[in-house]
Structures are given as C-alpha cells and as structure tokens.
Design a protein around this motif. Structure first.
Motif, PDB file in Angstrom:
ATOM      1  N   GLY A   1       0.819  -1.224   0.000  1.00  0.00           N
ATOM      2  CA  GLY A   1       0.000   0.000   0.000  1.00  0.00           C
ATOM      3  C   GLY A   1       0.844   1.262   0.000  1.00  0.00           C
ATOM      4  N   GLY A   2       2.162   1.113   0.182  1.00  0.00           N
ATOM      5  CA  GLY A   2       3.044   2.275   0.171  1.00  0.00           C
ATOM      6  C   GLY A   2       3.154   2.941   1.529  1.00  0.00           C
ATOM      7  N   LEU A   3       4.021   3.938   1.587  1.00  0.00           N
ATOM      8  CA  LEU A   3       4.333   4.614   2.853  1.00  0.00           C
ATOM      9  C   LEU A   3       3.118   5.245   3.521  1.00  0.00           C
ATOM     10  N   GLY A   4       2.188   5.704   2.710  1.00  0.00           N
ATOM     11  CA  GLY A   4       1.030   6.404   3.248  1.00  0.00           C
ATOM     12  C   GLY A   4       0.105   5.504   4.054  1.00  0.00           C
ATOM     13  N   GLU A   5       0.249   4.209   3.877  1.00  0.00           N
ATOM     14  CA  GLU A   5      -0.709   3.310   4.533  1.00  0.00           C
ATOM     15  C   GLU A   5      -0.071   2.418   5.588  1.00  0.00           C
ATOM     16  N   VAL A   6       1.140   2.720   5.980  1.00  0.00           N
ATOM     17  CA  VAL A   6       1.840   1.856   6.936  1.00  0.00           C
ATOM     18  C   VAL A   6       1.940   2.529   8.291  1.00  0.00           C
ATOM     19  N   ALA A   7       1.728   1.755   9.348  1.00  0.00           N
ATOM     20  CA  ALA A   7       1.914   2.296  10.691  1.00  0.00           C
ATOM     21  C   ALA A   7       3.409   2.467  10.932  1.00  0.00           C
ATOM     22  N   LEU A   8       3.751   3.536  11.646  1.00  0.00           N
ATOM     23  CA  LEU A   8       5.168   3.822  11.896  1.00  0.00           C
ATOM     24  C   LEU A   8       5.883   2.650  12.564  1.00  0.00           C
ATOM     25  N   GLN A   9       5.193   1.999  13.516  1.00  0.00           N
ATOM     26  CA  GLN A   9       5.885   0.917  14.227  1.00  0.00           C
ATOM     27  C   GLN A   9       6.172  -0.284  13.313  1.00  0.00           C
ATOM     28  N   ASP A  10       5.358  -0.475  12.262  1.00  0.00           N
ATOM     29  CA  ASP A  10       5.635  -1.563  11.319  1.00  0.00           C
ATOM     30  C   ASP A  10       6.861  -1.232  10.467  1.00  0.00           C
TER      31      ASP A  10
ATOM     32  N   GLU B   1      10.581  13.166  -4.900  1.00  0.00           N
ATOM     33  CA  GLU B   1      10.558  11.828  -4.298  1.00  0.00           C
ATOM     34  C   GLU B   1      10.229  11.948  -2.822  1.00  0.00           C
ATOM     35  N   THR B   2       9.611  10.905  -2.281  1.00  0.00           N
ATOM     36  CA  THR B   2       9.280  10.906  -0.851  1.00  0.00           C
ATOM     37  C   THR B   2       9.874   9.668  -0.192  1.00  0.00           C
ATOM     38  N   GLY B   3      10.316   9.840   1.051  1.00  0.00           N
ATOM     39  CA  GLY B   3      10.849   8.692   1.794  1.00  0.00           C
ATOM     40  C   GLY B   3      10.789   8.965   3.288  1.00  0.00           C
ATOM     41  N   LEU B   4      11.158   7.986   4.062  1.00  0.00           N
ATOM     42  CA  LEU B   4      11.257   8.170   5.510  1.00  0.00           C
ATOM     43  C   LEU B   4      12.501   7.423   5.970  1.00  0.00           C
ATOM     44  N   CYS B   5      13.335   8.130   6.735  1.00  0.00           N
ATOM     45  CA  CYS B   5      14.620   7.554   7.122  1.00  0.00           C
ATOM     46  C   CYS B   5      14.655   7.184   8.605  1.00  0.00           C
ATOM     47  N   PHE B   6      15.058   5.948   8.855  1.00  0.00           N
ATOM     48  CA  PHE B   6      15.332   5.480  10.217  1.00  0.00           C
ATOM     49  C   PHE B   6      16.850   5.396  10.335  1.00  0.00           C
ATOM     50  N   PHE B   7      17.427   6.094  11.304  1.00  0.00           N
ATOM     51  CA  PHE B   7      18.887   6.118  11.412  1.00  0.00           C
ATOM     52  C   PHE B   7      19.295   5.920  12.869  1.00  0.00           C
ATOM     53  N   ALA B   8      20.599   5.716  13.079  1.00  0.00           N
ATOM     54  CA  ALA B   8      21.142   5.465  14.434  1.00  0.00           C
ATOM     55  C   ALA B   8      20.294   4.380  15.093  1.00  0.00           C
ATOM     56  N   ASN B   9      19.843   4.601  16.356  1.00  0.00           N
ATOM     57  CA  ASN B   9      19.028   3.563  16.996  1.00  0.00           C
ATOM     58  C   ASN B   9      17.548   3.773  16.651  1.00  0.00           C
ATOM     59  N   GLN B  10      17.248   3.598  15.386  1.00  0.00           N
ATOM     60  CA  GLN B  10      15.867   3.727  14.886  1.00  0.00           C
ATOM     61  C   GLN B  10      15.259   5.087  15.187  1.00  0.00           C
ATOM     62  N   GLN B  11      16.094   6.105  15.126  1.00  0.00           N
ATOM     63  CA  GLN B  11      15.609   7.467  15.244  1.00  0.00           C
ATOM     64  C   GLN B  11      14.912   7.811  13.923  1.00  0.00           C
ATOM     65  N   ILE B  12      13.833   8.559  13.985  1.00  0.00           N
ATOM     66  CA  ILE B  12      13.109   8.896  12.752  1.00  0.00           C
ATOM     67  C   ILE B  12      13.443  10.324  12.345  1.00  0.00           C
TER      68      ILE B  12
END
Ligand SMILES: O=C(O)[C@H]1NCC[C@@H]1O
Length: 399
Positions: A221-230, A295-306
């Motif tokens: 479903g893409g980024l727009g439909e995913v819960a952050l914790q997933d 383009e759109t994205g979401l980055c998790f870095f270091a200890n899963q920092q958003i």
C-alpha cells in the motif's frame, strides 16, 4: 569503564544552546561547557564517545531531550580549522552516539554561524560576503570531511530566513544498485511473507544508507498506509540483516575504518507518492517550483531514530544513485520530501542536484533547505537531582 564526573552544568555554570529545526528535524547547537576534547576532529569525537558520553545523553535524551533529538557540538579548533581549510568544526550526535555527517544540521549551522559573534565563532570575521548572490559562504569541518555551506545574508549581516541555505556534500556515490540481499530466517519480518530476500540500493553521501522501496519491504500500500511501528520493525531488521552479513561489509565501508564506514540508516522510499502541491505564497515552496521531479521517503537512522527532514546526507546519496542510473542530469533539481514534510504543508523538502564530478564515479551534491530558530536553552543540573549528569530514554527502560 568509569565515566569521569563532568564539571557542571550547575545553575551558575549552565550549558547554553540554541535549538533550530530544519524541515521539522531538530538541531540543538552547543558551544559552551563542553568537556575537554583535544586533537583532530576524529580524536575529539573518539574522546566524546569513550569518556564523556554522559554529555550526549544529558542533552539528547530525556528529560532535556527526547528519543529523536539531534545535536551539534561546535569545535572551533580542529586540524582543518587550524590549517585554514575550514572555518568551524562540528561533532554531530543523536540517540545512539555520534555520526559522520548531518545535512539538516549543516543547514541549521549555516544560519547560526552567520548570526553569531566571534566569541562563539572565532573565524566569523574571515567569512566572505558575496554581494551578487547576497550570500555568505563558509567551510564546515564535519567528521566525513569538509562541506561548503552557502547562507543567504541580509544587508544587516544576519542570515536571511526567506531563502534556502545550501551545502555541497563530500564526494558521494552509489556502492550497490538493485542488490539482492538474502534475509536469514531469524531476521525475517512478517510483511516479507514467504520471501527470503529484498532488493535494495546502497549509497554514500557522507554516511552510508540503504534505500528500499515500501513495496519491497513488504508494504504494497506504500508509505502512506503503513503504521510507523511496522516500518520501524521492518527497517530495523533489514539494517540488522545488512550489518550482520560479512559479504556486504565492503559496501558500507570502502577503505574507511569501522568508525567511518558503517550503515547509518535505512531510507524507505515510495515512488508512487507523486508531486505535492506547493504552499501558496510560501518562500520555501516557491524555491522548489523549478525542480523537475520529486521523491518521498522516511529515514530510520542510528538507533531507529526517525528523521523528520528528508535527511540531507541521504539526499546526497540518492542524487548520486540517480545520477549513476542516468535518471538525473547534472544540474537538474529534484525535490526530496520526508513523509513529514510531505504531510505538513508548512514544511519544505530539500532540493538536491549534482554540483560537480568528484572523480572515481562520485559526485558532489548540492542540497538546499530551510532552517529556523525554535528557542534558546539554559540547561542546569541540580546537585540534589539523583539523575545527575545523565539522561534516559523511556523506550529503553523496562517499565
Ligand atoms: O540530514 C541529515 O543528513 C541527518 N538528519 C538526521 C540523520 C542525518 O544525520
């Protein structure tokens, strides 16, 4: 190892900081009461890590910070400042430790360094103002090298918040495109379904990033439909998969030491999230209108920092990837949004473009963005406070 007790910060000897945000991502800039750090910038970073980690924890974690806080410690004396190649040094820190590069922090620091006086920035008087472009340029010594920062400047000499700050990255390059990574059983996340591998790109923009599409990660479903914790769980397991595979190590290391060459973040992209309309009248969005693609994205870095911002160093990595793939020509601009900047119409994404060839297949990337002041802090630790010179994260303690 026993931590030496830090002198202060006491109510009469506080730590003063300026907080800024760049595309929603915080940068806490610190210049006083810093523990004694000496030597080269990387030696200073090693000392900060091994002997003064409480200082980072105090300012990044709770109760003075939070899980997703980001910080910049000014280092006015580094080997490259002393030799005249750089104007100021900086160490970047986050919820887990210290990083090699930070684009959003660089954009914030650009404004801050133009605005402060010589007590905080001894080389302030050496900066050159260009009347044609109405900008001031400075060289920032960051752990991965030198980045050139250009700051819009008003006739008063102060930074101009209406125009974007830009920086030119260190040489950035793709290290793997369309790489099939097999995921051992113990790392597989539920959304992978029956699959045992994922296809990713890996690239460097001052730090190493693994790029993966939401679909490939198991979210059709893409980024727009995913819960952050997933997304958090899946990106964490993907990172662990890449880091645990010794055959992939060279992709996030090159000739660098383990301190410099490591996988810093996972960027989840979604190519189906198309153009987002500009905020009417906003300077930030007007500046983005001439970019040809987005383009759109979401980055998790270091200890899963958003990262709330589009992650400047990852923009450099993604521009290098796009250039290598032939989908972005030299000088062509692309808007990079995070899920946050896309969702919040008051936040602008970053604009990335190839600045020049850096040789050996690498490019230097120009990244543009807006940073704003959010406040000033005077932090103290009372002697009666049992927490002392430390911080904690509610996510890391068993409640
Ligand atoms: O913009 C950047 O490059 C940084 N933002 C948080 C994670 C990266 O260090």
């Amino acid at each position: 190892m026993e931590q030496p007790h830090l002198a202060g910060p006491s109510p009469i000897n506080p730590i003063t900081c300026v907080d800024m945000h760049t595309a929603g991502e915080p940068t806490r800039i610190i210049w006083n009461n810093i523990p004694p750090l000496a030597g080269t910038l990387l030696e200073q970073r090693a000392q900060a890590k091994s002997r003064f980690d409480e200082f980072r924890r105090l300012l990044m974690l709770e109760p003075r910070g939070h899980y997703d806080m980001y910080g910049a410690i000014l280092r006015p004396e580094t080997e490259l400042v002393v030799s005249g190649q750089a104007d100021m040094g900086v160490l970047f820190m986050h919820n887990e430790g210290f990083s090699t590069m930070c684009g959003h922090g660089t954009i914030a620091l650009g404004r801050f360094l133009v605005d402060v006086d010589e007590k905080i920035f001894p080389r302030r008087k050496h900066l050159s103002y260009d009347p044609d472009s109405r900008t001031t340029a400075l060289n920032l010594h960051v752990p991965c090298g030198i980045v050139r920062v250009t700051v819009p400047t008003l006739s008063s000499g102060k930074s101009d918040a209406e125009r974007p700050v830009s920086f030119v990255s260190v040489p950035s390059f793709a290290t793997a495109t369309s790489l099939t990574v097999s995921v051992p059983e113990k790392y597989r996340w539920a959304e992978l379904g029956g699959r045992s591998s994922v296809t990713v790109d890996i690239a460097y923009g001052g730090a190493y990033y693994c790029m993966v599409s939401a679909e490939e990660l198991g979210f059709p479903g893409g980024l727009g439909e995913v819960a952050l914790q997933d997304m958090d769980r899946a990106s964490k397991l993907l990172k662990e998969t890449v880091v645990a595979n010794p055959e992939l190590q060279y992709l996030t290391r090159d000739s660098r030491t383990a301190e410099e060459g490591f996988l810093y973040g996972v960027m989840i992209t979604d190519s189906r999230l198309g153009h987002v309309s500009a905020v009417e009248g906003s300077a930030a969005s007007r500046a983005q209108l001439d970019a040809g693609s987005e383009e759109t994205g979401l980055c998790f870095f270091a200890n899963q920092q958003i990262d709330r911002s589009p992650t400047g160093s990852c923009v450099a990595a993604r521009v290098a990837l796009a250039y290598a793939a032939g989908s972005l020509a030299k000088g062509e601009k692309r808007v990079y949004n995070s899920l946050v900047t896309r969702a919040h119409r008051g936040l602008a994404g970053f604009v990335g473009s190839v600045f020049d060839d850096a040789g050996s297949g690498g490019v230097r990337v120009c990244v543009e963005g807006y940073a704003y002041y959010t406040g000033y802090h005077t932090f103290v630790v009372e002697k009666e406070d049992g927490l002392g010179v430390d911080g904690f994260s509610v996510r890391d303690i068993a409640l």
